[in-house]
Design a protein around this motif. Sequence first.
Motif, PDB file in Angstrom:
ATOM      1  N   TYR A  24      -3.205   3.672  -3.076  1.00  0.00           N
ATOM      2  CA  TYR A  24      -2.877   2.641  -3.953  1.00  0.00           C
ATOM      3  C   TYR A  24      -2.698   1.302  -3.320  1.00  0.00           C
ATOM      4  CZ  TYR A  24      -2.211   5.818  -8.222  1.00  0.00           C
ATOM      5  OH  TYR A  24      -2.425   6.722  -9.001  1.00  0.00           O
ATOM      6  N   LYS A  25      -3.129   0.340  -3.872  1.00  0.00           N
ATOM      7  CA  LYS A  25      -2.821  -1.122  -3.467  1.00  0.00           C
ATOM      8  C   LYS A  25      -2.404  -1.984  -4.730  1.00  0.00           C
ATOM      9  CE  LYS A  25      -6.219  -4.500  -2.202  1.00  0.00           C
ATOM     10  NZ  LYS A  25      -7.210  -5.096  -1.545  1.00  0.00           N
ATOM     11  N   LEU A  26      -0.920  -2.299  -4.242  1.00  0.00           N
ATOM     12  CA  LEU A  26      -0.363  -3.149  -5.289  1.00  0.00           C
ATOM     13  C   LEU A  26      -0.062  -4.555  -5.009  1.00  0.00           C
ATOM     14  CD1 LEU A  26       1.339  -3.225  -7.968  1.00  0.00           C
ATOM     15  CD2 LEU A  26       3.301  -2.598  -6.717  1.00  0.00           C
TER      16      LEU A  26
ATOM     17  N   ASN B 294       0.700  -1.156  -0.163  1.00  0.00           N
ATOM     18  CA  ASN B 294       0.000   0.103  -0.090  1.00  0.00           C
ATOM     19  C   ASN B 294       0.955   1.176   0.035  1.00  0.00           C
ATOM     20  OD1 ASN B 294      -2.680  -1.138   0.527  1.00  0.00           O
ATOM     21  ND2 ASN B 294      -1.778  -1.964   2.107  1.00  0.00           N
ATOM     22  N   PHE B 295       0.514   2.223  -0.712  1.00  0.00           N
ATOM     23  CA  PHE B 295       1.040   3.611  -0.516  1.00  0.00           C
ATOM     24  C   PHE B 295       0.139   4.625  -1.192  1.00  0.00           C
ATOM     25  CE2 PHE B 295       1.955   1.462  -4.775  1.00  0.00           C
ATOM     26  CZ  PHE B 295       1.820   2.332  -5.874  1.00  0.00           C
ATOM     27  N   GLU B 296       0.470   5.864  -0.773  1.00  0.00           N
ATOM     28  CA  GLU B 296      -0.373   6.975  -1.185  1.00  0.00           C
ATOM     29  C   GLU B 296       0.541   7.860  -2.284  1.00  0.00           C
ATOM     30  OE1 GLU B 296      -3.179   7.330   0.385  1.00  0.00           O
ATOM     31  OE2 GLU B 296      -2.934   5.604   1.693  1.00  0.00           O
TER      32      GLU B 296
ATOM     33  N   ASP C 162       7.963   9.722 -17.923  1.00  0.00           N
ATOM     34  CA  ASP C 162       8.224  10.020 -19.413  1.00  0.00           C
ATOM     35  C   ASP C 162       6.835   9.526 -20.062  1.00  0.00           C
ATOM     36  OD1 ASP C 162       8.741   7.433 -19.314  1.00  0.00           O
ATOM     37  OD2 ASP C 162      10.579   7.076 -20.459  1.00  0.00           O
ATOM     38  N   TYR C 163       5.720   9.230 -19.213  1.00  0.00           N
ATOM     39  CA  TYR C 163       4.497   8.750 -19.745  1.00  0.00           C
ATOM     40  C   TYR C 163       3.372   9.672 -18.915  1.00  0.00           C
ATOM     41  CZ  TYR C 163       5.141   5.825 -15.527  1.00  0.00           C
ATOM     42  OH  TYR C 163       5.331   5.264 -14.241  1.00  0.00           O
ATOM     43  N   GLN C 164       2.014   9.511 -19.349  1.00  0.00           N
ATOM     44  CA  GLN C 164       0.832   9.984 -18.790  1.00  0.00           C
ATOM     45  C   GLN C 164       0.934   9.015 -17.600  1.00  0.00           C
ATOM     46  OE1 GLN C 164      -0.618  12.559 -18.720  1.00  0.00           O
ATOM     47  NE2 GLN C 164      -2.768  12.271 -19.627  1.00  0.00           N
ATOM     48  N   PRO C 165       0.947   9.512 -16.204  1.00  0.00           N
ATOM     49  CA  PRO C 165       0.753   8.699 -15.017  1.00  0.00           C
ATOM     50  C   PRO C 165      -0.573   8.029 -14.560  1.00  0.00           C
ATOM     51  CG  PRO C 165       0.812  10.997 -14.361  1.00  0.00           C
ATOM     52  CD  PRO C 165       0.957  10.843 -15.800  1.00  0.00           C
ATOM     53  N   THR C 166      -1.111   7.367 -15.736  1.00  0.00           N
ATOM     54  CA  THR C 166      -2.273   6.753 -15.457  1.00  0.00           C
ATOM     55  C   THR C 166      -1.932   5.253 -14.889  1.00  0.00           C
ATOM     56  OG1 THR C 166      -2.231   5.260 -17.481  1.00  0.00           O
ATOM     57  CG2 THR C 166      -3.505   7.563 -17.734  1.00  0.00           C
ATOM     58  N   CYS C 167      -2.982   4.488 -14.312  1.00  0.00           N
ATOM     59  CA  CYS C 167      -2.879   3.421 -13.638  1.00  0.00           C
ATOM     60  C   CYS C 167      -2.290   2.254 -14.682  1.00  0.00           C
ATOM     61  CB  CYS C 167      -4.255   2.743 -13.107  1.00  0.00           C
ATOM     62  SG  CYS C 167      -4.172   1.173 -12.371  1.00  0.00           S
ATOM     63  N   GLU C 168      -2.466   2.285 -15.736  1.00  0.00           N
ATOM     64  CA  GLU C 168      -2.139   1.461 -16.640  1.00  0.00           C
ATOM     65  C   GLU C 168      -0.568   1.616 -17.081  1.00  0.00           C
ATOM     66  OE1 GLU C 168      -6.492   2.272 -17.968  1.00  0.00           O
ATOM     67  OE2 GLU C 168      -5.107   3.202 -16.887  1.00  0.00           O
TER      68      GLU C 168
ATOM     69  N   LYS D 214      -1.234  -6.191  -9.984  1.00  0.00           N
ATOM     70  CA  LYS D 214      -2.770  -5.763  -9.855  1.00  0.00           C
ATOM     71  C   LYS D 214      -2.549  -4.282  -9.029  1.00  0.00           C
ATOM     72  CE  LYS D 214      -6.597  -8.277  -9.369  1.00  0.00           C
ATOM     73  NZ  LYS D 214      -7.352  -9.063  -8.802  1.00  0.00           N
ATOM     74  N   LEU D 215      -2.938  -3.522  -9.573  1.00  0.00           N
ATOM     75  CA  LEU D 215      -2.792  -1.976  -9.058  1.00  0.00           C
ATOM     76  C   LEU D 215      -4.102  -1.287  -8.789  1.00  0.00           C
ATOM     77  CD1 LEU D 215      -1.050   0.447  -8.130  1.00  0.00           C
ATOM     78  CD2 LEU D 215      -0.938   1.167 -10.267  1.00  0.00           C
ATOM     79  N   TYR D 216      -4.502  -1.262  -7.487  1.00  0.00           N
ATOM     80  CA  TYR D 216      -5.926  -0.915  -7.283  1.00  0.00           C
ATOM     81  C   TYR D 216      -5.670   0.720  -6.992  1.00  0.00           C
ATOM     82  CZ  TYR D 216      -8.155  -5.109  -6.192  1.00  0.00           C
ATOM     83  OH  TYR D 216      -8.623  -6.630  -5.961  1.00  0.00           O
ATOM     84  N   GLU D 217      -6.172   1.381  -8.033  1.00  0.00           N
ATOM     85  CA  GLU D 217      -6.410   3.051  -7.763  1.00  0.00           C
ATOM     86  C   GLU D 217      -7.498   3.325  -7.023  1.00  0.00           C
ATOM     87  OE1 GLU D 217      -5.085   5.606 -11.193  1.00  0.00           O
ATOM     88  OE2 GLU D 217      -7.256   5.834 -11.214  1.00  0.00           O
TER      89      GLU D 217
END
Length: 151
Positions: free
Chosen positions: A33-35, A11-13, A103-109, A133-136
Amino acid sequence: MNNIRVTKIFNFETAHALFGYEGKCKNIHGHSYKLCVTILGQPIDEKNHPELGMVLDFGDLKKIVNRTIVDRLDHAILLNENTEHKVLGLHLSKQGHKVIFTDYQPTCENMLIDFAQKLQKELPENISLVKLKLYETENSYGEWIASDNIQ
């Protein structure tokens, strides 16, 4: 063959903003986030080995993921350095904020792709990264699965 998958959850913020996006996410906002990191390997079968029966000690996996991802991103803001957000990020950095330029759009994907590339380099050779698996949010997540990315 006795391949086993093991998963550890982190878990991180982290905050981010999506430059050029037309919805609410264009604004700086944060997530809890939960990774979930899943690896694959064979349990150690050397009788006198201190990690007998383990694919990889959970503590060792924790050290790798924390060093590579969690410690770096926790309580930071992710901004795309290839957009006008770079100016904002530089200003925030000068004010003492923890800014990570991507160097990318910081989306979950895109974060998942970045995490997979970084973690694969850090894992022992006999261990495979098979899934992230990344929970936003509590009910929204993205997945990176190794078998989906075989070329």
